[in-house]
Design a protein around this motif. Structure first.
Motif, PDB file in Angstrom:
ATOM      1  N   LEU A  53     -12.636  24.581 -14.265  1.00 38.81           N
ATOM      2  CA  LEU A  53     -11.576  25.302 -13.558  1.00 38.81           C
ATOM      3  C   LEU A  53     -10.624  24.383 -12.804  1.00 38.81           C
ATOM      4  N   GLY A  54     -10.899  23.078 -12.805  1.00 40.56           N
ATOM      5  CA  GLY A  54      -9.900  22.113 -12.377  1.00 40.56           C
ATOM      6  C   GLY A  54      -9.967  21.538 -10.978  1.00 40.56           C
ATOM      7  N   GLN A  55     -10.994  21.854 -10.190  1.00 44.46           N
ATOM      8  CA  GLN A  55     -11.043  21.305  -8.831  1.00 44.46           C
ATOM      9  C   GLN A  55     -11.019  19.779  -8.830  1.00 44.46           C
ATOM     10  N   ASN A  56     -11.679  19.169  -9.807  1.00 47.10           N
ATOM     11  CA  ASN A  56     -11.689  17.700  -9.847  1.00 47.10           C
ATOM     12  C   ASN A  56     -10.298  17.118 -10.078  1.00 47.10           C
ATOM     13  N   TYR A  57      -9.454  17.820 -10.840  1.00 51.57           N
ATOM     14  CA  TYR A  57      -8.067  17.358 -11.005  1.00 51.57           C
ATOM     15  C   TYR A  57      -7.366  17.334  -9.650  1.00 51.57           C
ATOM     16  N   PHE A  58      -7.486  18.428  -8.903  1.00 51.57           N
ATOM     17  CA  PHE A  58      -6.831  18.489  -7.595  1.00 51.57           C
ATOM     18  C   PHE A  58      -7.336  17.386  -6.681  1.00 51.57           C
ATOM     19  N   ASP A  59      -8.644  17.164  -6.697  1.00 52.51           N
ATOM     20  CA  ASP A  59      -9.229  16.149  -5.821  1.00 52.51           C
ATOM     21  C   ASP A  59      -8.760  14.741  -6.173  1.00 52.51           C
ATOM     22  N   VAL A  60      -8.757  14.406  -7.455  1.00 54.90           N
ATOM     23  CA  VAL A  60      -8.357  13.051  -7.849  1.00 54.90           C
ATOM     24  C   VAL A  60      -6.874  12.804  -7.553  1.00 54.90           C
ATOM     25  N   LEU A  61      -6.089  13.868  -7.551  1.00 52.45           N
ATOM     26  CA  LEU A  61      -4.669  13.747  -7.239  1.00 52.45           C
ATOM     27  C   LEU A  61      -4.386  13.847  -5.741  1.00 52.45           C
ATOM     28  N   GLY A  62      -5.440  14.050  -4.952  1.00 52.84           N
ATOM     29  CA  GLY A  62      -5.258  14.147  -3.515  1.00 52.84           C
ATOM     30  C   GLY A  62      -4.579  15.430  -3.072  1.00 52.84           C
ATOM     31  N   ASN A  74      -8.710   1.325  -7.101  1.00 50.86           N
ATOM     32  CA  ASN A  74      -8.033   2.039  -8.181  1.00 50.86           C
ATOM     33  C   ASN A  74      -8.899   3.188  -8.673  1.00 50.86           C
ATOM     34  N   LYS A  75      -8.249   4.284  -9.000  1.00 48.25           N
ATOM     35  CA  LYS A  75      -8.943   5.405  -9.620  1.00 48.25           C
ATOM     36  C   LYS A  75      -8.929   5.153 -11.126  1.00 48.25           C
ATOM     37  N   ILE A  76     -10.108   5.106 -11.711  1.00 50.03           N
ATOM     38  CA  ILE A  76     -10.243   4.791 -13.129  1.00 50.03           C
ATOM     39  C   ILE A  76     -10.826   5.998 -13.853  1.00 50.03           C
ATOM     40  N   LEU A  77     -10.216   6.371 -14.963  1.00 53.17           N
ATOM     41  CA  LEU A  77     -10.723   7.452 -15.807  1.00 53.17           C
ATOM     42  C   LEU A  77     -11.262   6.839 -17.089  1.00 53.17           C
ATOM     43  N   TRP A  78     -12.565   6.892 -17.266  1.00 54.01           N
ATOM     44  CA  TRP A  78     -13.252   6.334 -18.431  1.00 54.01           C
ATOM     45  C   TRP A  78     -13.234   7.404 -19.518  1.00 54.01           C
ATOM     46  N   LEU A  79     -12.463   7.171 -20.551  1.00 54.21           N
ATOM     47  CA  LEU A  79     -12.214   8.187 -21.578  1.00 54.21           C
ATOM     48  C   LEU A  79     -13.410   8.443 -22.479  1.00 54.21           C
ATOM     49  N   GLU A  90     -24.341  17.319 -13.958  1.00 51.59           N
ATOM     50  CA  GLU A  90     -24.819  18.041 -12.776  1.00 51.59           C
ATOM     51  C   GLU A  90     -25.070  17.093 -11.600  1.00 51.59           C
ATOM     52  N   ASP A  91     -25.530  15.897 -11.890  1.00 55.55           N
ATOM     53  CA  ASP A  91     -25.797  14.922 -10.831  1.00 55.55           C
ATOM     54  C   ASP A  91     -24.518  14.342 -10.235  1.00 55.55           C
ATOM     55  N   PHE A  92     -23.413  14.404 -10.976  1.00 54.19           N
ATOM     56  CA  PHE A  92     -22.125  13.868 -10.532  1.00 54.19           C
ATOM     57  C   PHE A  92     -21.003  14.871 -10.826  1.00 54.19           C
ATOM     58  N   PRO A  93     -21.085  16.089 -10.328  1.00 49.02           N
ATOM     59  CA  PRO A  93     -20.110  17.114 -10.722  1.00 49.02           C
ATOM     60  C   PRO A  93     -18.680  16.837 -10.272  1.00 49.02           C
ATOM     61  N   THR A  94     -18.503  15.961  -9.308  1.00 47.69           N
ATOM     62  CA  THR A  94     -17.153  15.641  -8.826  1.00 47.69           C
ATOM     63  C   THR A  94     -16.497  14.528  -9.632  1.00 47.69           C
ATOM     64  N   ARG A  95     -17.195  13.974 -10.603  1.00 47.27           N
ATOM     65  CA  ARG A  95     -16.719  12.760 -11.261  1.00 47.27           C
ATOM     66  C   ARG A  95     -16.320  12.950 -12.719  1.00 47.27           C
ATOM     67  N   PHE A  96     -16.316  14.191 -13.205  1.00 43.55           N
ATOM     68  CA  PHE A  96     -15.966  14.447 -14.602  1.00 43.55           C
ATOM     69  C   PHE A  96     -14.687  15.264 -14.692  1.00 43.55           C
ATOM     70  N   ILE A  97     -13.857  14.916 -15.670  1.00 43.13           N
ATOM     71  CA  ILE A  97     -12.554  15.537 -15.880  1.00 43.13           C
ATOM     72  C   ILE A  97     -12.541  16.139 -17.291  1.00 43.13           C
ATOM     73  N   PRO A  98     -12.063  17.390 -17.439  1.00 42.79           N
ATOM     74  CA  PRO A  98     -12.039  18.013 -18.757  1.00 42.79           C
ATOM     75  C   PRO A  98     -10.813  17.613 -19.567  1.00 42.79           C
ATOM     76  N   GLY A  99     -10.832  17.958 -20.817  1.00 42.39           N
ATOM     77  CA  GLY A  99      -9.693  17.753 -21.702  1.00 42.39           C
ATOM     78  C   GLY A  99     -10.066  18.123 -23.117  1.00 42.39           C
ATOM     79  N   THR A 100      -9.090  18.115 -24.011  1.00 42.00           N
ATOM     80  CA  THR A 100      -9.367  18.409 -25.420  1.00 42.00           C
ATOM     81  C   THR A 100      -9.104  17.215 -26.315  1.00 42.00           C
ATOM     82  N   ASN A 133     -14.826   5.247  -7.395  1.00 40.72           N
ATOM     83  CA  ASN A 133     -13.539   5.713  -7.891  1.00 40.72           C
ATOM     84  C   ASN A 133     -13.503   5.892  -9.409  1.00 40.72           C
ATOM     85  N   LEU A 134     -14.639   5.767 -10.048  1.00 37.20           N
ATOM     86  CA  LEU A 134     -14.727   5.959 -11.495  1.00 37.20           C
ATOM     87  C   LEU A 134     -14.920   7.432 -11.815  1.00 37.20           C
ATOM     88  N   ARG A 135     -14.132   7.939 -12.758  1.00 43.95           N
ATOM     89  CA  ARG A 135     -14.263   9.292 -13.281  1.00 43.95           C
ATOM     90  C   ARG A 135     -14.486   9.186 -14.788  1.00 43.95           C
TER      91      ARG A 135
END
Length: 155
Positions: A127-136, A7-12, A80-90, A51-53
């Motif tokens: 700029l959102g690359q991680n969103y695209f990646d997590v959504l495949g 499962n892909k998990i997003l830790w808020l 910086e050590d995990f740049p593919t694992r963070f998702i932005p938001g407000t 699979n944790l973000r």
């Protein structure tokens, strides 16, 4: 995470950050959680669970972490050590009583950490690359970071 490793998990909120990262002694129910330990916990989980973000939304992150240069440096290093694992938001909840200025204020606070990130981490997160990646969505890509200005300046 262990029961459902696929499962892909997003830790808020930066891994469940509370409104007070270093609580005052009278309010303590347990040992205080300082930024360095909090970042270490997130790091351990990211290393263990591929699979944790981690979500970077909520203005409390600005008040508790980003506005303090020492704490911000700890979290910037983690990101910086995990740049593919963070998702932005407000974490901005739209309401009739809220204005565009309210939204801009929230956006400025939640994105404050980005000024301390490399171009690649900025591209992946802001700029959102991680969103695209997590959504495949390999058919989509975030734009390249603009060049020519100094770090932290708008062009």
């Amino acid at each position: 995470l262990e029961l459902y490793p696929n499962n892909k998990i997003l830790w808020l909120h930066l891994g469940g950050l509370s409104k007070q990262l270093t609580p005052l002694p009278p309010t303590l129910l347990q040992e205080p959680l300082y930024a360095s330990r909090h970042a270490a916990i997130i790091r351990e989980r990211l290393e263990k669970y591929p699979n944790l973000r981690v979500d970077l939304s909520w203005d409390v992150l600005y008040y508790s972490c980003w506005s303090d240069p020492q704490k911000r440096a700890i979290y910037a290093r983690l990101i910086e050590d995990f740049p593919t694992r963070f998702i932005p938001g407000t974490d901005f909840v739209a309401a009739e009583s809220k204005t565009e200025e309210d939204y801009q204020d929230q956006l400025n606070k939640t994105s404050y950490i980005y000024r301390d990130l490399s171009d690649e981490a900025f591209r992946r997160i802001a700029l959102g690359q991680n969103y695209f990646d997590v959504l495949g969505r390999s058919d989509l890509a975030a734009p390249a970071v603009c060049s020519g200005g100094s770090k932290g300046e708008a062009e």
